[in-house]
Design a protein around this motif. Structure first.
Motif, PDB file in Angstrom:
ATOM      1  N   LEU A 103       7.220  36.233  83.975  1.00  0.00           N
ATOM      2  CA  LEU A 103       7.087  36.377  82.525  1.00  0.00           C
ATOM      3  C   LEU A 103       5.695  36.857  82.104  1.00  0.00           C
ATOM      4  O   LEU A 103       5.552  37.513  81.068  1.00  0.00           O
ATOM      5  N   LEU A 104       4.670  36.547  82.900  1.00  0.00           N
ATOM      6  CA  LEU A 104       3.326  37.030  82.568  1.00  0.00           C
ATOM      7  C   LEU A 104       3.257  38.552  82.575  1.00  0.00           C
ATOM      8  O   LEU A 104       2.396  39.145  81.934  1.00  0.00           O
ATOM      9  N   LYS A 105       4.191  39.191  83.278  1.00  0.00           N
ATOM     10  CA  LYS A 105       4.206  40.660  83.357  1.00  0.00           C
ATOM     11  C   LYS A 105       4.885  41.295  82.141  1.00  0.00           C
ATOM     12  O   LYS A 105       4.676  42.484  81.878  1.00  0.00           O
ATOM     13  N   ILE A 106       5.705  40.535  81.412  1.00  0.00           N
ATOM     14  CA  ILE A 106       6.496  41.135  80.332  1.00  0.00           C
ATOM     15  C   ILE A 106       6.273  40.468  78.976  1.00  0.00           C
ATOM     16  O   ILE A 106       6.966  40.773  78.009  1.00  0.00           O
ATOM     17  N   THR A 107       5.301  39.557  78.884  1.00  0.00           N
ATOM     18  CA  THR A 107       4.969  38.902  77.615  1.00  0.00           C
ATOM     19  C   THR A 107       3.475  39.026  77.372  1.00  0.00           C
ATOM     20  O   THR A 107       2.721  39.502  78.217  1.00  0.00           O
ATOM     21  N   ASP A 108       3.042  38.562  76.190  1.00  0.00           N
ATOM     22  CA  ASP A 108       1.616  38.627  75.867  1.00  0.00           C
ATOM     23  C   ASP A 108       0.912  37.294  76.076  1.00  0.00           C
ATOM     24  O   ASP A 108      -0.170  37.062  75.531  1.00  0.00           O
ATOM     25  N   SER A 109       1.514  36.392  76.840  1.00  0.00           N
ATOM     26  CA  SER A 109       0.876  35.112  77.106  1.00  0.00           C
ATOM     27  C   SER A 109      -0.461  35.336  77.804  1.00  0.00           C
ATOM     28  O   SER A 109      -0.556  36.143  78.726  1.00  0.00           O
TER      29      SER A 109
END
Length: 211
Positions: A121-127
């Motif tokens: 998810l770190l690759k596809i979100t702005d977290s």
């Protein structure tokens, strides 16, 4: 700018009832309100908050990782707290104990699930919370008091020493929230994605927890 999405585990059975009772006890005895909003929902945050360009991709990722697991176990063992520190030139200038939580000891499977999910998810979100990329440093927890507890922290902490909280819990669903409301849930045993209506209507099977 608001980051509306959050992924969490909602507690079931004994862990849920224990955490909720503690939230209400602290709220009533010490007149603090941070963890009480309508009816508290005891939970463990897994990832977020975040924004994304493609919610479909996020949902697909939850299902992809979740398909490898049918249940996720954890233990609850006592209390701990978070302390918010302000620093200037690497020197701490002030601190506030702003969250008290139940300590969660995740099973190997739960740690693996969360870590694998976060890396994808770190690759596809702005977290920007990169602690989520660590398998061992990430702190699993369930908040029972927060925000307005700083000046009453010592009293609350002393009160909690009367409790010996040790119990076991099991998770069968992964919950995706949009501004605090259930949007979807992925059901691990059945490998099904439930929309909000299905999620609120269907209840996963329960497992007796040990003390």
């Amino acid at each position: 700018m608001i980051k509306p999405y959050l992924i969490e585990i909602r507690m079931m059975g004994e862990p849920k009832h224990t955490a909720r009772q503690l939230i209400y006890d602290i709220h009533k005895k010490f007149r603090v309100h941070g963890a009480v909003k309508h009816r508290p929902v005891p939970h463990m945050s897994l990832f977020g908050p975040f924004r994304c360009h493609s919610l479909r991709e996020v949902i697909h990722t939850i299902g992809e990782v979740g398909s490898e697991f049918s249940e996720l176990e954890y233990d609850i063992d006592g209390f701990d707290y978070f302390e918010l520190k302000k620093k200037f030139l690497f020197i701490t200038t002030s601190s506030r104990k702003n969250v008290i939580y139940l300590k969660i000891k995740p099973s190997k499977e739960l740690k693996e699930f969360r870590h694998t999910l976060a890396k994808k998810l770190l690759k596809i979100t702005d977290s920007v919370n990169f602690d989520q990329d660590s398998k061992d440093k990430f702190k699993f927890h369930a908040t029972i008091a927060m925000k307005d507890i700083h000046h009453k922290f010592d009293e609350i902490w002393d009160y909690l020493q009367n409790y010996d909280i040790k119990t076991n819990g099991m998770c069968y669903r992964i919950t995706l929230l949009n501004q605090g409301k259930i949007m979807y849930e992925y059901e691990l045993p059945t490998k099904r994605l439930l929309n909000r209506q299905q999620s609120l209507r269907r209840r996963p099977r329960r497992r007796i927890t040990r003390k």
